[in-house]
Design a protein around this motif. Sequence first.
Motif, PDB file in Angstrom:
ATOM      1  N   SER A  57      48.533  29.201  35.880  1.00 58.09           N
ATOM      2  CA  SER A  57      48.963  29.875  37.121  1.00 58.09           C
ATOM      3  C   SER A  57      47.761  30.121  38.025  1.00 58.09           C
ATOM      4  N   LEU A  58      46.573  30.193  37.435  1.00 54.96           N
ATOM      5  CA  LEU A  58      45.380  30.463  38.237  1.00 54.96           C
ATOM      6  C   LEU A  58      45.188  29.371  39.284  1.00 54.96           C
ATOM      7  N   LYS A  59      45.409  28.110  38.886  1.00 51.33           N
ATOM      8  CA  LYS A  59      45.232  26.996  39.834  1.00 51.33           C
ATOM      9  C   LYS A  59      46.117  27.212  41.059  1.00 51.33           C
ATOM     10  N   VAL A  60      47.360  27.608  40.788  1.00 52.60           N
ATOM     11  CA  VAL A  60      48.306  27.824  41.896  1.00 52.60           C
ATOM     12  C   VAL A  60      47.834  28.971  42.769  1.00 52.60           C
ATOM     13  N   VAL A  61      47.405  30.059  42.098  1.00 49.77           N
ATOM     14  CA  VAL A  61      46.983  31.256  42.843  1.00 49.77           C
ATOM     15  C   VAL A  61      45.825  30.922  43.769  1.00 49.77           C
ATOM     16  N   LEU A  62      44.863  30.154  43.279  1.00 53.15           N
ATOM     17  CA  LEU A  62      43.666  29.867  44.079  1.00 53.15           C
ATOM     18  C   LEU A  62      44.020  29.024  45.291  1.00 53.15           C
ATOM     19  N   LYS A  63      45.072  28.200  45.178  1.00 55.53           N
ATOM     20  CA  LYS A  63      45.427  27.336  46.316  1.00 55.53           C
ATOM     21  C   LYS A  63      46.239  28.093  47.354  1.00 55.53           C
ATOM     22  N   ASP A  64      46.972  29.114  46.898  1.00 55.43           N
ATOM     23  CA  ASP A  64      47.891  29.815  47.793  1.00 55.43           C
ATOM     24  C   ASP A  64      47.166  30.962  48.487  1.00 55.43           C
ATOM     25  N   GLU A  65      47.215  30.995  49.825  1.00 54.58           N
ATOM     26  CA  GLU A  65      46.413  31.958  50.581  1.00 54.58           C
ATOM     27  C   GLU A  65      46.764  33.406  50.229  1.00 54.58           C
ATOM     28  N   ARG A  66      48.082  33.712  50.255  1.00 53.93           N
ATOM     29  CA  ARG A  66      48.477  35.112  50.024  1.00 53.93           C
ATOM     30  C   ARG A  66      48.108  35.562  48.618  1.00 53.93           C
ATOM     31  N   GLN A  67      48.426  34.695  47.649  1.00 57.45           N
ATOM     32  CA  GLN A  67      48.145  35.087  46.257  1.00 57.45           C
ATOM     33  C   GLN A  67      46.647  35.230  46.029  1.00 57.45           C
ATOM     34  N   SER A  68      45.865  34.334  46.679  1.00 54.91           N
ATOM     35  CA  SER A  68      44.421  34.402  46.426  1.00 54.91           C
ATOM     36  C   SER A  68      43.834  35.662  47.065  1.00 54.91           C
ATOM     37  N   GLN A  69      44.428  36.109  48.179  1.00 57.76           N
ATOM     38  CA  GLN A  69      43.939  37.362  48.782  1.00 57.76           C
ATOM     39  C   GLN A  69      44.183  38.541  47.833  1.00 57.76           C
TER      40      GLN A  69
ATOM     41  N   ASN B 284      38.026  39.209  57.056  1.00 56.20           N
ATOM     42  CA  ASN B 284      39.184  39.925  57.590  1.00 56.20           C
ATOM     43  C   ASN B 284      39.986  40.661  56.517  1.00 56.20           C
ATOM     44  N   LEU B 285      39.575  40.570  55.244  1.00 58.05           N
ATOM     45  CA  LEU B 285      40.284  41.359  54.229  1.00 58.05           C
ATOM     46  C   LEU B 285      39.832  42.806  54.230  1.00 58.05           C
ATOM     47  N   MET B 286      38.726  43.059  54.941  1.00 62.56           N
ATOM     48  CA  MET B 286      38.167  44.412  54.935  1.00 62.56           C
ATOM     49  C   MET B 286      38.972  45.279  55.901  1.00 62.56           C
ATOM     50  N   THR B 287      40.171  45.636  55.470  1.00 61.30           N
ATOM     51  CA  THR B 287      41.054  46.453  56.306  1.00 61.30           C
ATOM     52  C   THR B 287      40.651  47.911  56.192  1.00 61.30           C
ATOM     53  N   GLU B 288      41.368  48.761  56.915  1.00 60.70           N
ATOM     54  CA  GLU B 288      41.056  50.197  56.861  1.00 60.70           C
ATOM     55  C   GLU B 288      41.181  50.716  55.439  1.00 60.70           C
ATOM     56  N   ARG B 289      42.233  50.259  54.779  1.00 61.33           N
ATOM     57  CA  ARG B 289      42.461  50.753  53.400  1.00 61.33           C
ATOM     58  C   ARG B 289      41.295  50.347  52.501  1.00 61.33           C
ATOM     59  N   GLN B 290      40.825  49.103  52.669  1.00 59.11           N
ATOM     60  CA  GLN B 290      39.708  48.629  51.839  1.00 59.11           C
ATOM     61  C   GLN B 290      38.449  49.430  52.150  1.00 59.11           C
ATOM     62  N   VAL B 291      38.267  49.744  53.417  1.00 63.00           N
ATOM     63  CA  VAL B 291      37.079  50.528  53.799  1.00 63.00           C
ATOM     64  C   VAL B 291      37.161  51.906  53.142  1.00 63.00           C
ATOM     65  N   SER B 292      38.369  52.468  53.174  1.00 59.36           N
ATOM     66  CA  SER B 292      38.544  53.786  52.560  1.00 59.36           C
ATOM     67  C   SER B 292      38.235  53.715  51.063  1.00 59.36           C
TER      68      SER B 292
ATOM     69  N   PRO C 121      37.118  24.939  42.279  1.00 57.92           N
ATOM     70  CA  PRO C 121      37.919  26.038  42.865  1.00 57.92           C
ATOM     71  C   PRO C 121      37.336  27.405  42.533  1.00 57.92           C
ATOM     72  N   LEU C 122      36.761  27.555  41.336  1.00 54.21           N
ATOM     73  CA  LEU C 122      36.173  28.845  40.967  1.00 54.21           C
ATOM     74  C   LEU C 122      34.939  29.120  41.811  1.00 54.21           C
ATOM     75  N   LYS C 123      34.146  28.059  42.078  1.00 54.32           N
ATOM     76  CA  LYS C 123      32.953  28.247  42.931  1.00 54.32           C
ATOM     77  C   LYS C 123      33.376  28.714  44.318  1.00 54.32           C
ATOM     78  N   ASP C 124      34.383  28.028  44.884  1.00 50.39           N
ATOM     79  CA  ASP C 124      34.812  28.394  46.233  1.00 50.39           C
ATOM     80  C   ASP C 124      35.280  29.843  46.267  1.00 50.39           C
ATOM     81  N   PHE C 125      36.017  30.202  45.235  1.00 46.22           N
ATOM     82  CA  PHE C 125      36.550  31.562  45.206  1.00 46.22           C
ATOM     83  C   PHE C 125      35.418  32.562  45.013  1.00 46.22           C
ATOM     84  N   GLY C 126      34.438  32.167  44.210  1.00 48.24           N
ATOM     85  CA  GLY C 126      33.270  33.032  44.003  1.00 48.24           C
ATOM     86  C   GLY C 126      32.570  33.326  45.319  1.00 48.24           C
ATOM     87  N   LEU C 127      32.511  32.324  46.202  1.00 52.93           N
ATOM     88  CA  LEU C 127      31.859  32.539  47.494  1.00 52.93           C
ATOM     89  C   LEU C 127      32.673  33.516  48.351  1.00 52.93           C
TER      90      LEU C 127
END
Length: 1751
Positions: free
Chosen positions: A110-122, A196-204, A73-79
Amino acid sequence: MAGTKMAESEMSVRSCRELWTILLGRSALREPAQIEAELDRHWDRLHQGLNYYKPPSSSSAGKVKDNKDVAQPLKDFGLRISKLLGLDEQQSVQLLQCYLQEDYRGTRDSLKVVLKDERQSQALLLKVADYYYDERMCLLRCVLLLLTYFQDERHPYRAEYSNCVNKLEKDLVSNYQSQFEKLFKSEAPTWETHGNLMTERQVSLWFLQCLREQSLLLEIIFLYYAYFEMSPADLLGFTKMFKEQGFGLRQTNRHLVNKSMDSLVDRIGYLSSLILVEGMDIDFLHKCALEDCTEQHQFSSAPEVIKEMDQLLQTFGDIPHHGPVLLAWVLLRHTLRPDETSPVIRRIGNTALQLGVFKYISTMLKGLGVSGNNCTASTAKMCIYGLLSFVITSFEEESLQTDGVATQCSHLIDAACEVLSAPSLAEVFWEMKPNMGLGMILDSAVGMFPHKIGPLLQLLTALLSNKSTVKKVYNFLDKMSFYTQVYKHKPNDIVSKDDETLWRRQTPKLLYPLGSGQTNLWMPQGVLGQVMIGGEQGYVVRWDYSYSSWTLFTCEVEMLLHVVSTADVLSHCARVKPILDLVHKIISTDWTISDCLLPLTSRIYMLLQRLTSVINPPVDVIASCVNCLSVLAARMPGKVWSSLHHTGFLPFASNPLTSMAQCVSAEGMKAGNYGNLLVQIEQPRGEYAVTIAFLRLITTLVKGQLGSTQNKGLIPCVLLVLKEMLPTYHKWRYNTYGVRERIGCLILELIHAILNLSPEGEDQGSTPTLQSLCIYSLANTEAGQAVVNIMGVGVDTIDVVLAAQPSSCGSEGPGQILIQTVKLAFSVTNNVIRLKPPSDVVSPLEQALTQHGGHGSNLIVVLAKYIYHKHDPALPRLAIQLLKRLATVAPMSVYACLGSDAAAIRDAFLTRLQSKTEDMRIKVMILEFLTVAVETQPGLIELFLNLEVKDGKEGSKEFLLGEWSCLHVVLDLIDSKQQGKYWCPPLLHRAALAFLLALWQDRRDSAISVLRKKERFWENLTTPLFGTLTPPSDTTEPCVLETCAFVMKIIGLEIYYAVSGSLEQSLKDGLQKFSNARRYEYWSQYVKSLVCHVAEMEEEGICYFPETQMLISAWRMLLILSTSHSDVMQLTEDSTKLKLFMDVLDGTKAALTTPMSVPCLRLGSMMATLLLILLKQWKSVVATAPDILSPLSLILESVLQADQQMMERTKAKIFSALISVLQIQGLNGGDISQLPQLLLSVCETVKDEALALIDNTRLMSQAGETVEDEDSMETDSPRGQQKDQRDGVCVLALHLAKELCRTDEDGEHWVSVMRRVPVLPSVLSAVELSLRSKHNLYFTEAALHLLLTLARTPQGAAAVAGAGVIQTICLPLLSVYEVSSNGASQSFSRKSQDSACWPGVYRLCMSLMESLLKTLRYNFVNEALDFVGVHQERILQCLNAVRTVQSLACLDEADHTVGFLLQLSSFCKEWQFHLPKLLRDVQVNLCYLCQTCTYLLHSKKMLHHYLQAKNGESLPPGHLPRTQRPPQTPSKEAAGGGEREEAEQKALLAVQCSLLKILSKTLATLQHFTPDCCQILLDQSMDLAEYRTLFVLSFTTPAFDPDVAPSFGTLLATINVALSMLSEMEKKKEPVSLSIVSLASSEEIQALKSLLMFTMENCFYVLISQAVRCLKDPSILPRDKQRLKQELSSELSTLLSSLSRHFRRGSPSSPASGILPSTQSKPPTPGSKASQEGQEPFIQLVQAFVRLVQR
């Protein structure tokens, strides 16, 4: 999942932030060598700069895939990270690991849960992005830090930084330049490229980061070129690059710039401009020009570059940033090629001036100075200084002005002031020639003085940097030679030359229109003045006139005072403000000049008073006044306060302050002129100069430790702050960012200063003090809530503010001020809770701190989360300190407050605790918090201990350490192999041991059981005890003493709690090693030397006293334990014990014989307790000791002289010790030299204490007459300062006196002492009063014991009787007991006879009478008869009571009573004469007593039954063995029954012995009431009427019935009982039944036998005497006489045969000469003095009598 990996990765990759913290010196790595190692390991990363972060690549992705050590899971998240940030895959995984280690705020689970959950992982992804941006910044900051300090001699790591910079030097700039280009050219990321996480706010955010990095890169390049030369080609390159980039304004992504980024864009422009100016090397150019060797300058040999630059710069001019560059280039061209000063150059120069270059320079320097690294600002100032100096030297001032003289000139002066504010430049300036460089600006300013005061003073204020420059400025102003004036028209008293260039005064003139007698300037006649500008517009004249500006300044201030209410006030204020600012700067830089400025400073008060009362007060001038006063107040607070007090500026109270309620309601308080100013002017305008100055002034006054009256005067000021400012300041209007934070910080600084006032500075009256007012307000009003809100800011807000700052190095940025404010809030809250007076009601502050808010918003969580703050280590430390205080004080569970965050916060705490580089003080604080939590926070400590249950056998629990247990760290810290390493300094080691001790003290068995079993735990734990400490001195490390104390305490508790069999083998080995290594002797010696050191140092006091006390107390605990557990502790050798004992004695002596100070007394008291315990426990050792009495008597004398409250307990201990020594050693082989002095000391004490007791008792009885009930003295009454305790000084002194009198047998010493000191009278008076009031039980008892001891010798008895003992005791004793009317026995206590009680006092008095009568005989008869007469009812009742109460206490009283009667019965005639009725009653009662005793002794079962029934339980209290029995385990219950039976038998035996004693004495007494045997047998003419018949003629066995009269049968039965008891004792021990023989010792048995013989002897005697009396009595019928003869003859014959059988078996010798076990031996009875051979004499007597009867 990632936990173990985390630990491994921690060392392999150090994050940039951690590296930065280390380089700043904020980590545990503080040694230069450690810093050097870090730089060596990471220099390559610093060299690469931002290129260290690589773009993604397929090879890297492949490596990540193949890596087996990282979870999938850490590798996937690293990518995903790699995609979002465009970062190399391997580095992304590494980044994730660092983030999880440092910034992740959840648990590993809690990290395991966070990595599986889309919103939390974002959300996690975005946090990692922020972390990545921070890492990049930290990397650049590291390089910046190196460049800042690598040439700073004062920096501790200069050498290390310098080495690293030399390594980096070669292509650092080209590297960083390319990175800069890459940054400003890079395209903004989009969601297509970066996900798609690169929103306007992130760009700013990305772009903001991009600008920050650009600015930091430029800063690094600028600092680099400040130290290293730039080649012309490089300069050209930079110029092109900056032109292309438009000095930061033409960013590729400029469409993204918003308003908040303007300051960053400006900064990029400033730094670009500075780099170009620095590159032209103007300083060197100036030097070349002066030395006329311009060809040495690098540009002189680069014509092509110059040409190209010319063309380039001609295109400049559209951006303000171009100004300095153009100006510098004009100088360069003008100097290098003066012949070629073509129009090009002129054009460039004009462009620069049109751009307003000087105004730009001052704006730029201000902009750089506010934010960011001050080194950058000061380097920029140096650079601009060179530029300005050269410009002003090279060009005329006029040629530098475009738009009007005044404005340009003022801009130039502003710029000069900004430049000169750099610390070293002022000194450089004063060392220069006056007409060079900036000196020329100063000259021109002087030329306009005093027409224009501002410019000159502005410059001079900037030129003040240290004491030497102050003197120069003062002298410069003191000797002015020109006075410039401006005239509209030519005045009349002037003569001028024709061309109007020179004027001359005709008349002298006062320069200021002030009244006579006031300071003024006087211009004499004939002064010449040069007309500088003349004509229609007016004249500017410079008079050639010498004067002191200081006088002029005084006149200016006076003028302002005069015009204060006119329209001119504003123009005058503008002239006075620079004067005040200059004065402020001078006195704050060099205080010594303040005396010279007195004319000015003394007028400030008046100025303040006048200016604040006008309608529209000039706020800036008022602020300047108050600032000056703050500086003055730092040196002379009293003077400033008294002068200020009368100005009406400060808030004041119109009524005197009396109560806290009145203060808090602010009743009668006036806000003063300042308060009105705040509300009417400052708040509406949003500018707060005066408020800031006011807060500083009040804080200075508070810190000045004024007296209490002045502090009272400050109460209204502080109250204004607490009521009107603190609760609302955050809602005020503000024009400038950062002022709100500064005001908050200043308010808290003020409160902090008040709470830190030492209590001596405040008198503790009923009226409120500053401190109590603050505490009350914060605890109970909205001020407290405001402080709580400040603490509730939270770690996230602080991080946001810090991130928004242009650069994190500034010490004055809003972020730093916010952190400082929050830290102050922690400290203030902590102090309020600490100092708050204890009360039952929870204050609003405590409620606010501990309430559970909704949505997890309670403050405890906020406090705990400060652990995540990384910038300033003090912030989390103070937050934890406050948590620690709350955990102790507040009644709440911290664990419950933390709720769902608990585990995550625990992990964060432990991560910081485990980190090798973490700041040591945070670790110590975390451990201290946990130590407190062990006792007060069970839930929290379970969370931190994290113990897991191992599945063991049924019913038994075995624990293991969980992965997140704090014990891992603690065990690491106490590991002996780690000691001395940088991550385990002594303080941390101490904190870890304190935590372990808390576990032992709180008996956390689960944790202890795990620790005990840990390998090498005991070995590591005991290591500190085997070290050798430096001898005690002022340099001793206090924490080392504490460390050893904690270890001793833990070992002690373990030994005490664990059953000796179950101690761990390793601990036993450790103790064996401790003993073998002679550590007992070492520590004993060390503790002794510590005590001696404290005693020697007592004048100065000792800095580590608490630690010393702790060590001594721990050592004391070990020694006390060793007295009962010597086998486990391996302390068995007597020689060692003796050494330890003598050390304790020496230590006690050292502490108690020095002049007394409180520390010495405390230690002395502790040592005395230990001494006493060792005396009691090691009797055999003490017996062999050398003389102990001498040191003890010395100590006693010293202690008695120090008459203080504290000494009470210590005196008692020393007395107690002396008693023990006398009992153990006696007077040591007759060494009596100590005795007179000792006796004298003791007797003095006894006398003083007795007199004190008399006063005390009188007071108490007056106070307590109404409430006292008659029984309350049975237990010690707690009311008043009752001095009477069993171990009180008075009681112990009496006991010691008794022991000494006993040792001094012949009495020669005490007689002389008693003559010198009136001991007996004072003791007797106290006893009399005590008896009357039934107070002071213990004292009375001890006093009677002393009298009793004295009464045994003739001298003593005479002294006691002579002192009036009978008056003391006889009548007062009546109040001690109540005689019941019905003669029932309830007045006889069933209490055990051991405990002190009033009946015991009565018995002692009885003994005393007996003893005195026995010693003094006829001399005391009358007193004894008085005594008997007074107490007859009690005496008779007591004799009767034996029948109904067989408690030992009652029997004891009967025993004493009969003993006294026995002595008195020798004086029958006197008795008969004085008290005939009583004598008869006593005789009758004695006969009945004889009957009762016989009956009870005869019927054992009956007696046993009585005892059980009467006591309500089977065991009568009393003679149970006193030793401690081992606790019974269930298996011993069977044996328990036998024990119980044995105890019952022993109790029975005790009662039988008592009865027997009473019986023997009763018969001995009766013998005196019956005719003498020989006389009645031989003397025919004897008067029988003299003796009454005591026994009736009857031969029945005695009945247990008061109606049956005692008879001859009673006497015969008595003989029978005695005989049967004798024969029972002769039998051999039977195996089953518990016989007397098995229960008593051989001496006891021997004594019992003698007693029985004595009883029989007396009984025969009385029997014969009474029988003969009856036979001779004419009133008895012959028939009865006959019956008497028959009965006696048969009974006695039987008895005689049994007796002779008994004696043939062997029996005790003539019993009357045997020792009686009662307190005195009885005089032998007549008739028993015959020799031992042949038959017993009394048997012969009986045989003779039988023959007589049978005749």
